[in-house]
Design a protein around this motif. Structure first.
Motif, PDB file in Angstrom:
ATOM      1  N   TYR A  17      30.409  37.868  66.961  1.00  0.00           N
ATOM      2  CA  TYR A  17      30.397  36.956  68.104  1.00  0.00           C
ATOM      3  C   TYR A  17      30.296  37.755  69.417  1.00  0.00           C
ATOM      4  CZ  TYR A  17      32.079  33.389  71.365  1.00  0.00           C
ATOM      5  OH  TYR A  17      32.208  32.531  72.425  1.00  0.00           O
ATOM      6  N   THR A  18      31.125  38.770  69.549  1.00  0.00           N
ATOM      7  CA  THR A  18      31.153  39.589  70.768  1.00  0.00           C
ATOM      8  C   THR A  18      29.840  40.326  70.982  1.00  0.00           C
ATOM      9  OG1 THR A  18      33.528  39.883  70.542  1.00  0.00           O
ATOM     10  CG2 THR A  18      32.388  41.459  71.947  1.00  0.00           C
ATOM     11  N   GLN A  19      29.324  40.939  69.927  1.00  0.00           N
ATOM     12  CA  GLN A  19      28.083  41.700  70.050  1.00  0.00           C
ATOM     13  C   GLN A  19      26.896  40.794  70.378  1.00  0.00           C
ATOM     14  OE1 GLN A  19      27.897  45.448  69.764  1.00  0.00           O
ATOM     15  NE2 GLN A  19      29.818  44.601  70.481  1.00  0.00           N
ATOM     16  N   GLN A  20      26.839  39.630  69.741  1.00  0.00           N
ATOM     17  CA  GLN A  20      25.740  38.695  70.004  1.00  0.00           C
ATOM     18  C   GLN A  20      25.756  38.255  71.466  1.00  0.00           C
ATOM     19  OE1 GLN A  20      23.321  38.003  67.988  1.00  0.00           O
ATOM     20  NE2 GLN A  20      22.333  36.211  68.871  1.00  0.00           N
ATOM     21  N   ASN A  21      26.934  37.984  71.987  1.00  0.00           N
ATOM     22  CA  ASN A  21      27.012  37.558  73.385  1.00  0.00           C
ATOM     23  C   ASN A  21      26.627  38.678  74.344  1.00  0.00           C
ATOM     24  OD1 ASN A  21      27.555  34.847  73.008  1.00  0.00           O
ATOM     25  ND2 ASN A  21      29.728  35.211  72.752  1.00  0.00           N
ATOM     26  N   GLU A  22      26.859  39.916  73.979  1.00  0.00           N
ATOM     27  CA  GLU A  22      26.382  41.037  74.799  1.00  0.00           C
ATOM     28  C   GLU A  22      24.854  41.107  74.749  1.00  0.00           C
ATOM     29  OE1 GLU A  22      27.822  43.580  76.902  1.00  0.00           O
ATOM     30  OE2 GLU A  22      29.323  42.002  76.849  1.00  0.00           O
ATOM     31  N   VAL A  23      24.295  41.006  73.556  1.00  0.00           N
ATOM     32  CA  VAL A  23      22.840  41.086  73.383  1.00  0.00           C
ATOM     33  C   VAL A  23      22.140  39.946  74.127  1.00  0.00           C
ATOM     34  CG1 VAL A  23      20.975  40.974  71.680  1.00  0.00           C
ATOM     35  CG2 VAL A  23      22.980  42.396  71.236  1.00  0.00           C
ATOM     36  N   CYS A  24      22.776  38.796  74.208  1.00  0.00           N
ATOM     37  CA  CYS A  24      22.177  37.652  74.917  1.00  0.00           C
ATOM     38  C   CYS A  24      21.919  37.956  76.392  1.00  0.00           C
ATOM     39  CB  CYS A  24      23.060  36.412  74.777  1.00  0.00           C
ATOM     40  SG  CYS A  24      22.875  35.607  73.187  1.00  0.00           S
ATOM     41  N   LYS A  25      22.600  38.933  76.941  1.00  0.00           N
ATOM     42  CA  LYS A  25      22.372  39.320  78.336  1.00  0.00           C
ATOM     43  C   LYS A  25      20.987  39.927  78.530  1.00  0.00           C
ATOM     44  CE  LYS A  25      27.287  40.120  79.106  1.00  0.00           C
ATOM     45  NZ  LYS A  25      28.326  41.141  79.341  1.00  0.00           N
ATOM     46  N   CYS A  26      20.308  40.292  77.445  1.00  0.00           N
ATOM     47  CA  CYS A  26      18.973  40.899  77.507  1.00  0.00           C
ATOM     48  C   CYS A  26      17.863  39.868  77.631  1.00  0.00           C
ATOM     49  CB  CYS A  26      18.725  41.738  76.258  1.00  0.00           C
ATOM     50  SG  CYS A  26      19.884  43.073  76.058  1.00  0.00           S
ATOM     51  N   GLU A  27      18.196  38.596  77.543  1.00  0.00           N
ATOM     52  CA  GLU A  27      17.242  37.500  77.663  1.00  0.00           C
ATOM     53  C   GLU A  27      16.163  37.527  76.590  1.00  0.00           C
ATOM     54  OE1 GLU A  27      15.902  37.187  81.722  1.00  0.00           O
ATOM     55  OE2 GLU A  27      17.944  37.293  82.479  1.00  0.00           O
ATOM     56  N   LEU A  28      16.540  37.910  75.388  1.00  0.00           N
ATOM     57  CA  LEU A  28      15.636  37.847  74.248  1.00  0.00           C
ATOM     58  C   LEU A  28      15.676  36.433  73.661  1.00  0.00           C
ATOM     59  CD1 LEU A  28      16.604  41.217  72.543  1.00  0.00           C
ATOM     60  CD2 LEU A  28      14.444  40.693  73.672  1.00  0.00           C
ATOM     61  N   PRO A  29      14.661  36.060  72.904  1.00  0.00           N
ATOM     62  CA  PRO A  29      14.646  34.714  72.306  1.00  0.00           C
ATOM     63  C   PRO A  29      15.556  34.646  71.067  1.00  0.00           C
ATOM     64  CG  PRO A  29      12.696  35.912  71.647  1.00  0.00           C
ATOM     65  CD  PRO A  29      13.434  36.797  72.619  1.00  0.00           C
ATOM     66  N   ILE A  30      16.845  34.731  71.304  1.00  0.00           N
ATOM     67  CA  ILE A  30      17.830  34.731  70.220  1.00  0.00           C
ATOM     68  C   ILE A  30      18.890  33.671  70.513  1.00  0.00           C
ATOM     69  CG2 ILE A  30      17.473  37.134  69.565  1.00  0.00           C
ATOM     70  CD1 ILE A  30      19.892  37.875  71.276  1.00  0.00           C
ATOM     71  N   PRO A  31      19.566  33.215  69.470  1.00  0.00           N
ATOM     72  CA  PRO A  31      20.568  32.160  69.697  1.00  0.00           C
ATOM     73  C   PRO A  31      21.799  32.675  70.433  1.00  0.00           C
ATOM     74  CG  PRO A  31      20.543  32.822  67.388  1.00  0.00           C
ATOM     75  CD  PRO A  31      19.416  33.544  68.060  1.00  0.00           C
ATOM     76  N   ARG A  32      22.335  31.821  71.278  1.00  0.00           N
ATOM     77  CA  ARG A  32      23.620  32.097  71.924  1.00  0.00           C
ATOM     78  C   ARG A  32      24.715  31.601  70.999  1.00  0.00           C
ATOM     79  NH1 ARG A  32      22.569  34.270  76.454  1.00  0.00           N
ATOM     80  NH2 ARG A  32      20.806  33.697  77.722  1.00  0.00           N
ATOM     81  N   TYR A  33      25.835  32.297  71.014  1.00  0.00           N
ATOM     82  CA  TYR A  33      26.983  31.925  70.188  1.00  0.00           C
ATOM     83  C   TYR A  33      28.022  31.225  71.053  1.00  0.00           C
ATOM     84  CZ  TYR A  33      25.629  34.828  66.139  1.00  0.00           C
ATOM     85  OH  TYR A  33      25.012  35.356  65.044  1.00  0.00           O
TER      86      TYR A  33
END
Length: 148
Positions: free
Chosen positions: A46-62
């Motif tokens: 959960y924590t890592q995904q939310n960090e990666v979401c800061k990159c604005e890639l087309p990935i799901p937010r948790y």
């Protein structure tokens, strides 16, 4: 009927991995981890995904889930990366993967843990051919060398 009972009765399975099944319910995807899967590993993802979401890639937010042992996430339509191997071929998929990996590591200030030992283990057990595993590791090592 409780909200949890509604979730159990109404959800639709849309995917399955080694440690979880993914269900569609009320417009979101829910990753439901297998019984006994450690909570700290769920929290880590959960924590890592939310960090990666800061990159604005087309990935799901948790999001925080209403249910135990689950992660609630955006539902993104389309084929999985695994299915894309068959459609686009390994070169296109691995090129995308390495492009995203590089973009993630170019963003300053992200709090990410090293994934080297984990990623290589996952590549080893991935349901793909030995040739695809070798190619994935070669691509990963090339990017790892470049961003180090």
């Amino acid at each position: 009927m409780s909200m949890y009972e509604a979730f159990i009765n109404e959800r639709i399975e849309i995917g399955e991995g080694m440690v979880a099944k993914v269900y569609l319910w009320n417009g979101y995807a829910y990753k439901c981890f297998n019984e006994g899967y450690p909570k700290e590993w769920i929290d880590y993802e959960y924590t890592q995904q939310n960090e990666v979401c800061k990159c604005e890639l087309p990935i799901p937010r948790y999001y925080e889930s209403e249910f135990p042992n689950t992660i609630k996430m955006d539902l993104i339509s389309g084929i999985s990366m695994f299915e894309r191997f068959d459609v686009a071929g390994k070169d296109a998929v691995m090129t995308d993967f390495m492009t995203w990996f590089k973009k993630i590591h170019e963003v300053k200030g992200l709090v990410l843990h090293s994934v080297s030992k984990y990623l290589c283990k996952q590549i080893d057990v991935a349901p793909v051919t030995g040739e695809q595993k070798l190619y994935a590791k070669e691509c990963y090592m090339a990017v790892e060398k470049e961003v180090s």
